[in-house]
Design an enzyme around this catalytic site. Structure first.
Site, PDB file in Angstrom:
ATOM      1  N   PRO A   1      -3.476   0.382  12.713  1.00 42.15           N
ATOM      2  CA  PRO A   1      -3.660   1.815  12.961  1.00 42.15           C
ATOM      3  C   PRO A   1      -2.852   2.674  11.991  1.00 42.15           C
ATOM      4  CG  PRO A   1      -3.404   0.638  15.032  1.00 42.15           C
ATOM      5  CD  PRO A   1      -3.104  -0.354  13.947  1.00 42.15           C
ATOM      6  N   TYR A   2      -1.647   2.236  11.644  1.00 42.49           N
ATOM      7  CA  TYR A   2      -0.855   2.966  10.665  1.00 42.49           C
ATOM      8  C   TYR A   2      -1.625   3.119   9.353  1.00 42.49           C
ATOM      9  CZ  TYR A   2       2.614   3.665   6.978  1.00 42.49           C
ATOM     10  OH  TYR A   2       3.291   4.123   5.865  1.00 42.49           O
ATOM     11  N   GLY A   3      -2.161   2.009   8.841  1.00 43.55           N
ATOM     12  CA  GLY A   3      -2.916   2.068   7.596  1.00 43.55           C
ATOM     13  C   GLY A   3      -4.126   2.978   7.683  1.00 43.55           C
TER      14      GLY A   3
ATOM     15  N   THR B   1      -4.354   5.703   9.481  1.00 48.67           N
ATOM     16  CA  THR B   1      -3.929   7.103   9.405  1.00 48.67           C
ATOM     17  C   THR B   1      -3.483   7.480   8.001  1.00 48.67           C
ATOM     18  OG1 THR B   1      -1.645   6.613  10.130  1.00 48.67           O
ATOM     19  CG2 THR B   1      -3.275   7.151  11.835  1.00 48.67           C
ATOM     20  N   LYS B   2      -2.892   6.543   7.262  1.00 49.64           N
ATOM     21  CA  LYS B   2      -2.501   6.854   5.882  1.00 49.64           C
ATOM     22  C   LYS B   2      -3.733   7.029   4.995  1.00 49.64           C
ATOM     23  CE  LYS B   2       1.181   7.206   4.671  1.00 49.64           C
ATOM     24  NZ  LYS B   2       2.070   8.395   4.726  1.00 49.64           N
TER      25      LYS B   2
END
Length: 330
Positions: A157-159, A161-162
């Site tokens: 999920p972090y990737g 959003t980036k």
């Protein structure tokens, strides 16, 4: 729109996430070159890691601190007069991005970026430099490098959003009447003094110094393109003046090391082996990252100068000089 910023050295720069690891180093470098810095962060500047990271900048006459949250607060005063905006604020970390915490990643990394980009365009800021991440690439075969034109398939999920933040900024910059050009920098595993407590190299150094075992996720074969913070700052500064309208650029050295190899380097630097314990592999962890640095060399005239052995030694030296600091961060 002219794709080049107004000045070779910005007269005034806004740095979001200025109290963080990379943001504080960037602020120090900007002040050394004579740029006025508006530092924006949601942290209080007089306590914890923010005060430690900003020790040099806070005492500088050309530095102004603005405590604000990009998601909610008025951004116009901070953006006003900036020749370049360095957008380093965001919610970091792959593993914590799963589950209920995703709302923070979404609002910080996507909504905050959209609000900042909207204000930059409204005020005709010539350039925004976005801190992105190698996490946008997702899984690649070991030995394959990541090129900027390769498909982006994040596995956390972090990737996600980036990548969304990148695409937002590029969409703004590619509009026919756009006033703000964008360079998104995909940082590859940044390390060095002031590194976040959850990052591997700092954790490995603390383990070797303290004797408390370091949990190793998986079998130690995961590989990373480690990039020293001074090299990241020099690339970020170069991106403020490079001729571009809407570009994505890798910031990594094009060399990778496995976790096992890194622990050997740390052990040699400290003079004792890193004690470890074994944990299972974590969801969202990429098997390997390796930057193709050619575009950074062409567009930014940049190449990394600090190898991993030298960088680890520098981080160790900083940690031994700031023993109380790294104990608190641990």
């Amino acid at each position: 729109m002219d794709s080049a910023p107004r000045r070779a050295v910005p007269g005034c720069a806004l740095v979001t996430g200025v109290a963080g690891f990379i943001g504080s180093h960037l602020s120090d470098a900007l002040l050394r070159q004579g740029t006025r810095v508006i530092g924006l962060d949601r942290q209080q500047p007089d306590g914890g890691s923010a005060a430690e990271n900003l020790q040099s900048s806070l005492g500088h006459p050309a530095f102004d601190y603005v405590r604000a949250d990009l998601r909610y607060d008025e951004l116009a005063p901070a953006v006003a007069g900036a020749d370049v905006v360095f957008h380093l604020a965001g919610q970091p970390g792959v593993r914590p991005s799963w589950g209920d915490a995703f709302a923070d990643y979404l609002t910080c990394n996507v909504l905050g970026t959209q609000r900042l980009m909207t204000e930059c365009e409204r005020q005709c800021v010539p350039r925004l430099v976005l801190a992105s991440s190698s996490s946008v690439y997702g899984q690649v075969a070991e030995g394959d490098d990541c090129r900027e034109d390769a498909p982006a398939r994040p596995v956390s999920p972090y990737g996600v959003t980036k990548l969304a933040a990148e695409q937002l900024c590029l969409a703004f910059a590619q509009r026919p009447a756009a006033t703000t050009s964008v360079i998104a920098l995909r940082y590859f595993t940044v390390y060095g003094p002031r590194q976040r407590a959850d990052m591997l190299i700092g954790r490995a150094l603390r383990a070797a110094l303290s004797g408390v075992p370091l949990p190793v996720f998986g079998d130690g074969s995961v590989r990373r393109d480690f990039t020293y913070v001074d090299d990241v700052v020099s690339a970020t500064l170069a991106a403020s003046t490079a001729p571009a309208r809407a570009e994505v650029v890798n910031v990594g050295g094009g060399r990778s090391a496995s976790v096992t190899e890194l622990l050997e380097i740390v052990g040699r630097a400290v003079g004792t082996a890193v004690p470890t314990s074994t944990s299972s592999a974590q969801p969202g962890d990429m098997r390997a990252t390796l930057a193709d640095p050619r575009k950074a060399g062409e567009l930014l005239a940049w190449k990394p100068r600090v190898d991993l052995i030298t960088g680890v030694a520098r981080q160790l030296e900083w940690m031994t000089r700031h023993a109380a600091t790294f104990v608190r961060r641990g």
